[in-house]
Motif scaffolding. Structure first.
Motif, mmCIF file in Angstrom:
data_model
loop_
_atom_site.group_PDB
_atom_site.id
_atom_site.type_symbol
_atom_site.label_atom_id
_atom_site.label_comp_id
_atom_site.label_asym_id
_atom_site.label_seq_id
_atom_site.Cartn_x
_atom_site.Cartn_y
_atom_site.Cartn_z
ATOM 1 N N MET A 101 7.535 39.670 -86.784
ATOM 2 C CA MET A 101 6.452 38.850 -86.252
ATOM 3 C C MET A 101 6.266 37.608 -87.119
ATOM 4 O O MET A 101 6.191 37.693 -88.339
ATOM 5 N N GLN A 102 6.171 36.455 -86.445
ATOM 6 C CA GLN A 102 5.921 35.211 -87.153
ATOM 7 C C GLN A 102 4.418 35.002 -87.338
ATOM 8 O O GLN A 102 3.606 35.591 -86.638
ATOM 9 N N ASP A 103 4.059 34.145 -88.281
ATOM 10 C CA ASP A 103 2.642 33.847 -88.484
ATOM 11 C C ASP A 103 2.079 33.056 -87.306
ATOM 12 O O ASP A 103 0.999 33.364 -86.795
ATOM 13 N N VAL A 104 2.811 32.006 -86.912
ATOM 14 C CA VAL A 104 2.364 31.138 -85.816
ATOM 15 C C VAL A 104 3.562 30.765 -84.957
ATOM 16 O O VAL A 104 4.623 30.439 -85.485
ATOM 17 N N VAL A 105 3.385 30.798 -83.649
ATOM 18 C CA VAL A 105 4.399 30.316 -82.710
ATOM 19 C C VAL A 105 3.788 29.191 -81.889
ATOM 20 O O VAL A 105 2.660 29.309 -81.401
ATOM 21 N N VAL A 106 4.521 28.096 -81.753
ATOM 22 C CA VAL A 106 4.069 26.967 -80.950
ATOM 23 C C VAL A 106 4.664 27.098 -79.554
ATOM 24 O O VAL A 106 5.888 27.173 -79.397
ATOM 25 N N ILE A 107 3.810 27.146 -78.550
ATOM 26 C CA ILE A 107 4.245 27.309 -77.162
ATOM 27 C C ILE A 107 4.457 25.942 -76.534
ATOM 28 O O ILE A 107 3.540 25.134 -76.454
ATOM 29 N N GLU A 108 5.677 25.684 -76.064
ATOM 30 C CA GLU A 108 5.995 24.415 -75.430
ATOM 31 C C GLU A 108 6.179 24.544 -73.923
ATOM 32 O O GLU A 108 6.064 23.554 -73.199
ATOM 33 N N ASP A 109 6.471 25.740 -73.464
ATOM 34 C CA ASP A 109 6.715 25.969 -72.042
ATOM 35 C C ASP A 109 5.394 26.105 -71.290
ATOM 36 O O ASP A 109 4.511 26.871 -71.700
ATOM 37 N N ALA A 110 5.244 25.379 -70.177
ATOM 38 C CA ALA A 110 3.993 25.386 -69.420
ATOM 39 C C ALA A 110 3.665 26.764 -68.866
ATOM 40 O O ALA A 110 2.512 27.199 -68.877
ATOM 41 N N ALA A 111 4.676 27.475 -68.384
ATOM 42 C CA ALA A 111 4.438 28.808 -67.818
ATOM 43 C C ALA A 111 4.011 29.791 -68.907
ATOM 44 O O ALA A 111 3.125 30.622 -68.690
ATOM 45 N N ALA A 112 4.621 29.683 -70.080
ATOM 46 C CA ALA A 112 4.234 30.544 -71.195
ATOM 47 C C ALA A 112 2.815 30.233 -71.644
ATOM 48 O O ALA A 112 2.038 31.134 -71.985
ATOM 49 N N ALA A 113 2.456 28.949 -71.630
ATOM 50 C CA ALA A 113 1.096 28.554 -72.003
ATOM 51 C C ALA A 113 0.088 29.146 -71.031
ATOM 52 O O ALA A 113 -0.959 29.672 -71.427
ATOM 53 N N ALA A 114 0.406 29.081 -69.737
ATOM 54 C CA ALA A 114 -0.491 29.639 -68.723
ATOM 55 C C ALA A 114 -0.650 31.142 -68.902
ATOM 56 O O ALA A 114 -1.745 31.690 -68.775
ATOM 57 N N ALA A 115 0.450 31.809 -69.242
ATOM 58 C CA ALA A 115 0.396 33.257 -69.448
ATOM 59 C C ALA A 115 -0.474 33.610 -70.637
ATOM 60 O O ALA A 115 -1.250 34.572 -70.606
ATOM 61 N N SER A 116 -0.386 32.824 -71.695
ATOM 62 C CA SER A 116 -1.161 33.118 -72.905
ATOM 63 C C SER A 116 -2.647 32.830 -72.716
ATOM 64 O O SER A 116 -3.482 33.395 -73.429
ATOM 65 N N LEU A 117 -2.985 31.946 -71.783
ATOM 66 C CA LEU A 117 -4.384 31.574 -71.558
ATOM 67 C C LEU A 117 -5.111 32.523 -70.610
ATOM 68 O O LEU A 117 -6.334 32.471 -70.518
ATOM 69 N N ASP A 118 -4.360 33.355 -69.921
ATOM 70 C CA ASP A 118 -5.010 34.355 -69.067
ATOM 71 C C ASP A 118 -5.839 35.286 -69.953
ATOM 72 O O ASP A 118 -5.324 35.820 -70.943
ATOM 73 N N PRO A 119 -7.131 35.485 -69.651
ATOM 74 C CA PRO A 119 -8.001 36.274 -70.539
ATOM 75 C C PRO A 119 -7.475 37.670 -70.849
ATOM 76 O O PRO A 119 -7.517 38.114 -72.006
ATOM 77 N N LEU A 120 -6.965 38.374 -69.845
ATOM 78 C CA LEU A 120 -6.465 39.722 -70.077
ATOM 79 C C LEU A 120 -5.213 39.693 -70.941
ATOM 80 O O LEU A 120 -5.079 40.464 -71.896
ATOM 81 N N ARG A 121 -4.303 38.778 -70.624
ATOM 82 C CA ARG A 121 -3.068 38.708 -71.398
ATOM 83 C C ARG A 121 -3.334 38.243 -72.823
ATOM 84 O O ARG A 121 -2.661 38.677 -73.753
ATOM 85 N N ALA A 122 -4.319 37.373 -72.985
ATOM 86 C CA ALA A 122 -4.696 36.947 -74.340
ATOM 87 C C ALA A 122 -5.215 38.143 -75.133
ATOM 88 O O ALA A 122 -4.932 38.287 -76.332
ATOM 89 N N ARG A 123 -5.968 39.016 -74.472
ATOM 90 C CA ARG A 123 -6.470 40.216 -75.164
ATOM 91 C C ARG A 123 -5.322 41.151 -75.520
ATOM 92 O O ARG A 123 -5.311 41.733 -76.613
ATOM 93 N N LEU A 124 -4.356 41.281 -74.611
ATOM 94 C CA LEU A 124 -3.209 42.136 -74.905
ATOM 95 C C LEU A 124 -2.434 41.606 -76.111
ATOM 96 O O LEU A 124 -2.003 42.378 -76.966
ATOM 97 N N LEU A 125 -2.287 40.291 -76.175
ATOM 98 C CA LEU A 125 -1.599 39.701 -77.322
ATOM 99 C C LEU A 125 -2.350 39.982 -78.615
ATOM 100 O O LEU A 125 -1.752 40.257 -79.656
ATOM 101 N N ARG A 126 -3.675 39.915 -78.547
ATOM 102 C CA ARG A 126 -4.491 40.193 -79.731
ATOM 103 C C ARG A 126 -4.321 41.653 -80.156
ATOM 104 O O ARG A 126 -4.197 41.946 -81.354
ATOM 105 N N GLU A 127 -4.309 42.557 -79.189
ATOM 106 C CA GLU A 127 -4.137 43.981 -79.508
ATOM 107 C C GLU A 127 -2.740 44.265 -80.048
ATOM 108 O O GLU A 127 -2.548 45.203 -80.832
ATOM 109 N N LEU A 128 -1.765 43.431 -79.631
ATOM 110 C CA LEU A 128 -0.382 43.676 -80.028
ATOM 111 C C LEU A 128 -0.029 43.051 -81.369
ATOM 112 O O LEU A 128 1.137 42.870 -81.692
#
Length: 206
Positions: free
Chosen positions: A1-28
């Motif tokens: 796991m990296q400390d920080v990842v910079v998202i450049e892809d628009a679809a990936a950005a949209a996925a990360s901004l979804d509230p549920l998916r953002a919570r899953l990322l936090r839990e993971l």
């Protein structure tokens, strides 16, 4: 796991901004399976699995291990980073252009510079990570309290002059093998802890 990842892809950005998916990322931040996450977020495992597949497709989640649980193989996944930053490149058509807003006293130019910094450092970091090498950077972060707007203006003037002096001293455009570096110096009011609304007579011009 990296400390920080910079998202450049628009679809990936949209996925990360979804509230549920953002919570899953936090839990993971720690590895888990779909069933383990389902128990934490209170959703069916199938639904959690659907979102995990999407996050994995966009490179935000990665497989850690597969382990047998009864008659099935359970996939254990983890977020690819502890934190994510969305690059302005994800919104390339509307990202601010520092060349259009060049005014050292403009807050909009400051935002455009910060936007460019995120984009450029993000791309450099992606390359450095792929090559497994360190990226040479330097930053200063601090706070200063000015007694008056005049004191702040004087500080900015002296700071600009000193930076220009140092740049002139060390800049060597003809050096063999020289590498250009981006230099950005910024000064802005600190956010208040409770609210950033100024008192009626308070001077807050940049």
């Amino acid at each position: 796991m990296q400390d920080v990842v910079v998202i450049e892809d628009a679809a990936a950005a949209a996925a990360s901004l979804d509230p549920l998916r953002a919570r899953l990322l936090r839990e993971l931040a720690t590895p888990s399976s779909a069933s383990g996450l389902a128990a934490k977020v209170g959703l069916p495992r199938q639904k959690v699995n659907y979102h995990l597949r999407s996050l994995e497709e966009h490179g935000l989640v990665e497989l850690v291990e597969e382990r047998r649980k009864g008659n099935v193989m359970e996939r254990v996944v983890q977020a690819t980073a502890a934190a994510y930053v969305i690059s302005p490149a994800a919104l390339a058509a509307v990202q601010p252009d520092p060349r259009r807003l060049r005014d050292r006293f403009s807050a909009y130019w400051l935002l455009a510079l910060a936007s460019r910094m995120v984009q450029e450092v993000g791309r450099l970091l992606i390359g450095a990570t792929a090559e497994q090498r360190q990226l040479a950077t330097f930053a200063i972060d601090g706070e200063i309290t000015f007694a008056s707007a005049a004191a702040r203006a004087a500080f900015a003037e002296e700071l600009g002059a000193e930076v220009a002096r140092l740049a002139s001293k060390y800049h060597d455009a003809k050096a063999p093998g020289g590498r250009r570096h981006r230099l950005v110096v910024a000064l802005h009011p600190s956010l208040r802890e409770s609210t950033d609304t100024a008192a009626p007579n308070e001077e807050i011009q940049p």
